[in-house]
Design an enzyme around this catalytic site. Structure first.
Site, PDB file in Angstrom:
ATOM      1  N   HIS A 116       0.835  -1.212   0.000  1.00 56.05           N
ATOM      2  CA  HIS A 116       0.000   0.000   0.000  1.00 56.05           C
ATOM      3  C   HIS A 116       0.864   1.253   0.000  1.00 56.05           C
ATOM      4  CE1 HIS A 116      -3.696  -2.280   1.795  1.00 56.05           C
ATOM      5  NE2 HIS A 116      -3.499  -2.545   0.536  1.00 56.05           N
ATOM      6  N   GLY A 129      -2.266  -9.522  12.463  1.00 56.80           N
ATOM      7  CA  GLY A 129      -2.912  -8.241  12.723  1.00 56.80           C
ATOM      8  C   GLY A 129      -3.629  -7.601  11.564  1.00 56.80           C
TER       9      GLY A 129
HETATM   10  N1  APR Z   1      -1.840  -7.956  17.555  1.00 53.32           N
HETATM   11  C1  APR Z   1      -2.430  -8.582  16.498  1.00 53.32           C
HETATM   12  N2  APR Z   1      -3.581  -8.163  15.907  1.00 53.32           N
HETATM   13  C2  APR Z   1      -4.182  -7.076  16.434  1.00 53.32           C
HETATM   14  C3  APR Z   1      -3.657  -6.383  17.559  1.00 53.32           C
HETATM   15  C4  APR Z   1      -2.425  -6.869  18.114  1.00 53.32           C
HETATM   16  N3  APR Z   1      -1.858  -6.290  19.170  1.00 53.32           N
HETATM   17  N4  APR Z   1      -4.492  -5.340  17.845  1.00 53.32           N
HETATM   18  C5  APR Z   1      -5.504  -5.380  16.919  1.00 53.32           C
HETATM   19  N5  APR Z   1      -5.321  -6.426  16.085  1.00 53.32           N
HETATM   20  C6  APR Z   1      -6.138  -6.828  14.931  1.00 53.32           C
HETATM   21  C7  APR Z   1      -7.625  -6.548  15.026  1.00 53.32           C
HETATM   22  O1  APR Z   1      -8.306  -7.625  15.650  1.00 53.32           O
HETATM   23  C8  APR Z   1      -8.023  -6.436  13.544  1.00 53.32           C
HETATM   24  O2  APR Z   1      -8.353  -7.720  13.035  1.00 53.32           O
HETATM   25  O3  APR Z   1      -5.690  -6.037  13.845  1.00 53.32           O
HETATM   26  C9  APR Z   1      -6.723  -5.965  12.860  1.00 53.32           C
HETATM   27  C10 APR Z   1      -6.767  -4.538  12.302  1.00 53.32           C
HETATM   28  O4  APR Z   1      -7.719  -4.539  11.273  1.00 53.32           O
HETATM   29  P1  APR Z   1      -7.966  -3.195  10.403  1.00 53.32           P
HETATM   30  O5  APR Z   1      -8.081  -2.035  11.295  1.00 53.32           O
HETATM   31  O6  APR Z   1      -9.070  -3.515   9.474  1.00 53.32           O
HETATM   32  O7  APR Z   1      -6.591  -3.001   9.607  1.00 53.32           O
HETATM   33  P2  APR Z   1      -6.021  -3.798   8.333  1.00 53.32           P
HETATM   34  O8  APR Z   1      -6.582  -5.163   8.251  1.00 53.32           O
HETATM   35  O9  APR Z   1      -4.571  -3.669   8.356  1.00 53.32           O
HETATM   36  O10 APR Z   1      -6.638  -2.884   7.129  1.00 53.32           O
HETATM   37  C11 APR Z   1      -6.305  -3.249   5.819  1.00 53.32           C
HETATM   38  O11 APR Z   1      -7.472  -1.397   4.921  1.00 53.32           O
HETATM   39  O12 APR Z   1      -8.003   0.686   5.299  1.00 53.32           O
HETATM   40  C12 APR Z   1      -7.255  -0.068   4.499  1.00 53.32           C
HETATM   41  O13 APR Z   1      -5.235   0.529   3.499  1.00 53.32           O
HETATM   42  C13 APR Z   1      -5.806   0.290   4.723  1.00 53.32           C
HETATM   43  O14 APR Z   1      -3.954  -1.221   4.935  1.00 53.32           O
HETATM   44  C14 APR Z   1      -5.259  -0.968   5.375  1.00 53.32           C
HETATM   45  C15 APR Z   1      -6.215  -2.039   4.935  1.00 53.32           C
END
Ligand code: APR
Length: 253
Positions: free
Chosen positions: A137, A204
């Site tokens: 990204h 995560g």
């Molecule tokens: N360790 C592991 N996982 C964790 C922790 C932790 N300490 N804290 C939170 N999480 C998990 C949550 O349970 C959730 O499933 O991290 C995840 C975060 O999810 P999102 O906020 O949806 O982020 P992500 O999956 O990275 O988003 C993907 O979406 O918005 C776009 O471009 C943006 O790269 C991003 C993409």
């Protein structure tokens, strides 16, 4: 474009204790080739907000709009000024223990470490010393010239005093905005890393943006075992062979 292979339904993974082979010490001692996919959950341990869930970045609707290709096209100056404010918090953030643990694992495994595929634009994996990083990204520290496509490090001085709009909007942040393709980003290299591993850790990510799901399916199709590391159940469980229902820090301790 990655095509979903609709693999046969796998039995749901049992949360909790992972077989030693898939623990961090098992990976270190093992002969397996390892690829890692990360999302906002690992950056949460460095104090950065995740995108979804409580206090998620996209709880604020304006943020969801300003992170879109439509906004970048319609209001480049407004997007830039919002973006530069966002840049500050990322720029001053230090990697968490989990980022350093991944860099150490890469150093220990050498050629067997196929790479960190990250959706995060924070740049924290590189800051922690990881070498084989595929920022699918993009990265918040980079910008791209709209005419030449040239990439440059985003000058920190732009935060304190942004240049005149004319100069500002001749560049764009080198990150993937909502509604944009991966053409400018290292997705082919990331796919290679998925096809050439024996174990893939998915750390995560909610999988709401389906890329980690498709990368997991690609790895499974190539015979890899996919391990989901997340304290909360989510989409990635459906394409994982097993889940570690805990935080990244708990996995790396
Ligand atoms: N360790 C592991 N996982 C964790 C922790 C932790 N300490 N804290 C939170 N999480 C998990 C949550 O349970 C959730 O499933 O991290 C995840 C975060 O999810 P999102 O906020 O949806 O982020 P992500 O999956 O990275 O988003 C993907 O979406 O918005 C776009 O471009 C943006 O790269 C991003 C993409």
């Amino acid at each position: 474009m990655i095509k979903s292979a609709k693999l046969k339904q796998r039995p749901l993974p049992m949360p909790g204790k992972l077989p030693h082979k898939y623990t961090i010490s098992g990976l270190r001692k093992g002969r397996a080739r390892v690829t890692v996919v990360t999302g906002a959950g690992i950056d949460a341990e460095a104090g950065l907000p995740t995108f979804r869930g409580d206090q998620g970045f996209y709880e604020d609707e304006e943020a969801t709009y300003l992170a879109s290709a439509d906004a970048l096209k319609a209001e480049p100056s407004r997007v830039w000024h919002w973006y530069l404010k966002r840049f500050v918090s990322y720029h001053d953030t230090h990697p968490a223990h989990s980022h350093f643990a991944l860099a150490e694992l890469e150093a220990e495994l050498g050629e067997k470490f196929k790479g960190v595929i990250t959706q995060n634009i924070s740049g924290l994996h590189r800051k922690a010393g990881s070498q084989k990083v595929f920022e699918i990204h993009g990265c918040i520290q980079e910008m791209r010239n709209l005419q030449t496509g040239e990439r440059q490090t985003l000058p920190k001085s732009w935060v304190e005093s942004p240049p005149v709009d004319e100069e500002l909007i001749s560049w764009r942040p080198n990150v993937c905005f909502f509604g944009e393709s991966y053409d400018e980003f290292p997705l082919p290299e990331a796919e290679e890393a998925c096809k050439s591993c024996d174990i893939m850790l998915v750390i995560g990510t909610s999988g709401i943006v389906p890329t980690p799901i498709l990368l997991s399916e690609m790895a499974q199709l190539s015979g890899a075992v996919v391990v989901n590391i997340n304290p909360n159940p989510g989409e990635v469980d459906e394409v994982s062979d097993m889940s570690f229902r805990g935080t990244t820090a708990e996995y790396f301790q």
